[in-house]
Enzyme design. Structure first.
Site, PDB file in Angstrom:
ATOM      1  CE1 TYR A  93      45.791 -55.500 -88.036  1.00  0.00           C
ATOM      2  CE2 TYR A  93      45.176 -53.349 -88.167  1.00  0.00           C
ATOM      3  CZ  TYR A  93      46.236 -54.125 -87.901  1.00  0.00           C
ATOM      4  OH  TYR A  93      47.563 -53.603 -88.339  1.00  0.00           O
ATOM      5  CB  SER A 120      47.591 -50.357 -86.676  1.00  0.00           C
ATOM      6  OG  SER A 120      46.825 -49.948 -87.939  1.00  0.00           O
TER       7      SER A 120
HETATM    8  P1  NAD Z   1      53.980 -59.878 -90.677  1.00  0.00           P
HETATM    9  O1  NAD Z   1      53.055 -60.867 -90.967  1.00  0.00           O
HETATM   10  O2  NAD Z   1      55.343 -59.570 -91.255  1.00  0.00           O
HETATM   11  O3  NAD Z   1      54.730 -60.209 -88.973  1.00  0.00           O
HETATM   12  C1  NAD Z   1      53.797 -60.733 -88.041  1.00  0.00           C
HETATM   13  C2  NAD Z   1      54.433 -61.402 -87.170  1.00  0.00           C
HETATM   14  O4  NAD Z   1      53.684 -62.011 -85.896  1.00  0.00           O
HETATM   15  C3  NAD Z   1      55.388 -62.755 -87.672  1.00  0.00           C
HETATM   16  O5  NAD Z   1      56.494 -62.817 -86.955  1.00  0.00           O
HETATM   17  C4  NAD Z   1      54.244 -63.608 -87.241  1.00  0.00           C
HETATM   18  O6  NAD Z   1      55.199 -64.889 -87.154  1.00  0.00           O
HETATM   19  C5  NAD Z   1      53.791 -63.241 -85.615  1.00  0.00           C
HETATM   20  N1  NAD Z   1      52.774 -64.048 -85.476  1.00  0.00           N
HETATM   21  C6  NAD Z   1      51.669 -64.021 -86.024  1.00  0.00           C
HETATM   22  N2  NAD Z   1      50.686 -64.918 -85.308  1.00  0.00           N
HETATM   23  C7  NAD Z   1      51.254 -65.146 -84.208  1.00  0.00           C
HETATM   24  C8  NAD Z   1      51.109 -65.702 -82.819  1.00  0.00           C
HETATM   25  N3  NAD Z   1      49.868 -66.528 -82.663  1.00  0.00           N
HETATM   26  N4  NAD Z   1      52.091 -65.804 -82.075  1.00  0.00           N
HETATM   27  C9  NAD Z   1      53.398 -65.319 -82.222  1.00  0.00           C
HETATM   28  N5  NAD Z   1      53.645 -64.661 -83.406  1.00  0.00           N
HETATM   29  C10 NAD Z   1      52.753 -64.517 -84.223  1.00  0.00           C
HETATM   30  O7  NAD Z   1      53.247 -58.433 -90.212  1.00  0.00           O
HETATM   31  P2  NAD Z   1      53.947 -56.947 -89.889  1.00  0.00           P
HETATM   32  O8  NAD Z   1      53.103 -56.065 -91.034  1.00  0.00           O
HETATM   33  O9  NAD Z   1      55.118 -56.771 -89.479  1.00  0.00           O
HETATM   34  O10 NAD Z   1      52.928 -56.613 -88.606  1.00  0.00           O
HETATM   35  C11 NAD Z   1      53.395 -56.656 -87.249  1.00  0.00           C
HETATM   36  C12 NAD Z   1      52.576 -55.540 -86.328  1.00  0.00           C
HETATM   37  O11 NAD Z   1      52.350 -54.446 -87.100  1.00  0.00           O
HETATM   38  C13 NAD Z   1      51.050 -56.005 -86.386  1.00  0.00           C
HETATM   39  O12 NAD Z   1      50.709 -56.098 -85.129  1.00  0.00           O
HETATM   40  C14 NAD Z   1      50.405 -55.422 -87.211  1.00  0.00           C
HETATM   41  O13 NAD Z   1      49.024 -55.262 -86.960  1.00  0.00           O
HETATM   42  C15 NAD Z   1      51.056 -53.951 -87.106  1.00  0.00           C
HETATM   43  N6  NAD Z   1      50.807 -53.227 -88.321  1.00  0.00           N
HETATM   44  C16 NAD Z   1      51.149 -53.321 -89.534  1.00  0.00           C
HETATM   45  C17 NAD Z   1      51.098 -52.366 -90.519  1.00  0.00           C
HETATM   46  C18 NAD Z   1      51.266 -52.938 -91.841  1.00  0.00           C
HETATM   47  O14 NAD Z   1      50.949 -52.038 -93.057  1.00  0.00           O
HETATM   48  N7  NAD Z   1      52.084 -54.064 -92.282  1.00  0.00           N
HETATM   49  C19 NAD Z   1      50.361 -51.374 -90.354  1.00  0.00           C
HETATM   50  C20 NAD Z   1      49.907 -50.996 -88.989  1.00  0.00           C
HETATM   51  C21 NAD Z   1      50.324 -51.926 -88.057  1.00  0.00           C
END
Ligand code: NAD
Length: 256
Positions: free
Chosen positions: A151, A138
């Site tokens: 985080y 991130s």
């Molecule tokens: P999201 O909530 O849409 O997806 C998260 C996924 O992780 C889902 O499939 C969920 O079921 C799974 N998950 C959560 N806890 C889990 C566990 N204990 N075991 C197995 N699976 C688990 O979120 P996202 O925004 O797609 O996030 C995905 C990644 O991207 C994360 O690492 C997040 O930190 C990173 N990220 C997101 C953003 C953003 O703006 N959305 C920005 C930077 C980084």
């Protein structure tokens, strides 16, 4: 480009993970999905792209379940060639109010899971002298934001782990790189939009604008599709000597 290869994407039932899984499937890779919630919808989306798909519901906070998932992937497809460490959660609170259980969960899911999946994937990748490990970090792996201690600590850790993984395998065909998105409008961020709307008495659209305005000069969300294309690049031959980078797709957030 990736026919015959297998990609395992953690946390791929939703959001960025599903976007990356679809982009890799479009290049011909078979996919192992993981994550909570509806797995059937995402599995059908991948099958429609003409590749094989399998699903394992390992809880990424548990090392024993990660081991079972990696074994399942190897038993199903022979080997994991591409590992995308993507599963992640968020919790927003000041340090003195931060629930200990949330701290432990974020460190386990956002950081330690990447270590476990990586250590279990490396032997087969090294034996094949080809592998790609892509860590979804991130911009919070590069800079901080208030009220996101666990985080930001976990994501800085992921960027560090990326560098060490890249260095330990630098003379092999196994590369490791991190993707650092700014705001992406997934369920994880929609929760933060909702909280802002309630706290500031704003509409959903106004809250999104406010969120972008605070950090992201482009005033645009990055999309899971765009992040998927960056993952495809890391997997391409052009990515053979891209090692240990933390590549942001953040609308200018960290350029300020
Ligand atoms: P999201 O909530 O849409 O997806 C998260 C996924 O992780 C889902 O499939 C969920 O079921 C799974 N998950 C959560 N806890 C889990 C566990 N204990 N075991 C197995 N699976 C688990 O979120 P996202 O925004 O797609 O996030 C995905 C990644 O991207 C994360 O690492 C997040 O930190 C990173 N990220 C997101 C953003 C953003 O703006 N959305 C920005 C930077 C980084």
């Amino acid at each position: 480009m990736l026919q015959g290869k297998t990609a395992l994407v953690t946390g791929s039932t939703s959001g960025i993970g599903l976007g990356i899984a679809k982009a890799l499937a479009k290049q011909g890779a078979n996919i192992v999905l993981n994550g909570f919630g509806d797995a059937e919808g995402p599995q059908s989306e991948i099958v429609a792209l003409g590749v094989k798909v399998a699903y394992h519901g390992a809880d990424m906070s548990k090392a024993s379940e990660i081991e079972a998932m990696m074994k399942f992937a190897a038993d199903t497809f022979g080997r994991v060639d591409i590992l995308v460490n993507n599963a992640g959660i968020q919790h927003v609170a000041k340090i003195e109010d931060f629930p200990i259980e949330r701290w432990d969960a974020i460190i386990a899911i956002n950081l330690s899971s990447a270590f476990h999946a990586t250590r279990l994937a490396l032997p087969a990748m090294k034996a094949a002298n080809w592998g790609r490990i892509i860590n979804v970090a991130s911009i919070h792996g590069l800079v901080g934001s208030a009220e996101k201690s666990a985080y930001v600590a976990a994501k800085h850790g992921v960027v560090g782990l990326t560098k060490v993984t890249a260095l330990e395998n630098a003379t092999t065909g196994v590369t490791c790189n991190a993707i650092c998105p700014g705001w992406v409008l997934t369920p994880l961020v929609q929760k933060q939009v909702d909280a802002k709307a309630v706290a500031m008495g704003l509409s959903n659209e106004e809250a999104k604008k406010q969120l972008l305005q605070e950090k992201e000069p482009s005033m645009q969300f990055t999309t899971p599709e765009e992040l998927g294309e960056l993952a495809v690049f890391f997997c391409s031959a052009a990515g053979n000597n891209v090692r240990g980078v933390a590549w942001n797709m953040d609308g200018g957030w960290t350029a300020q």
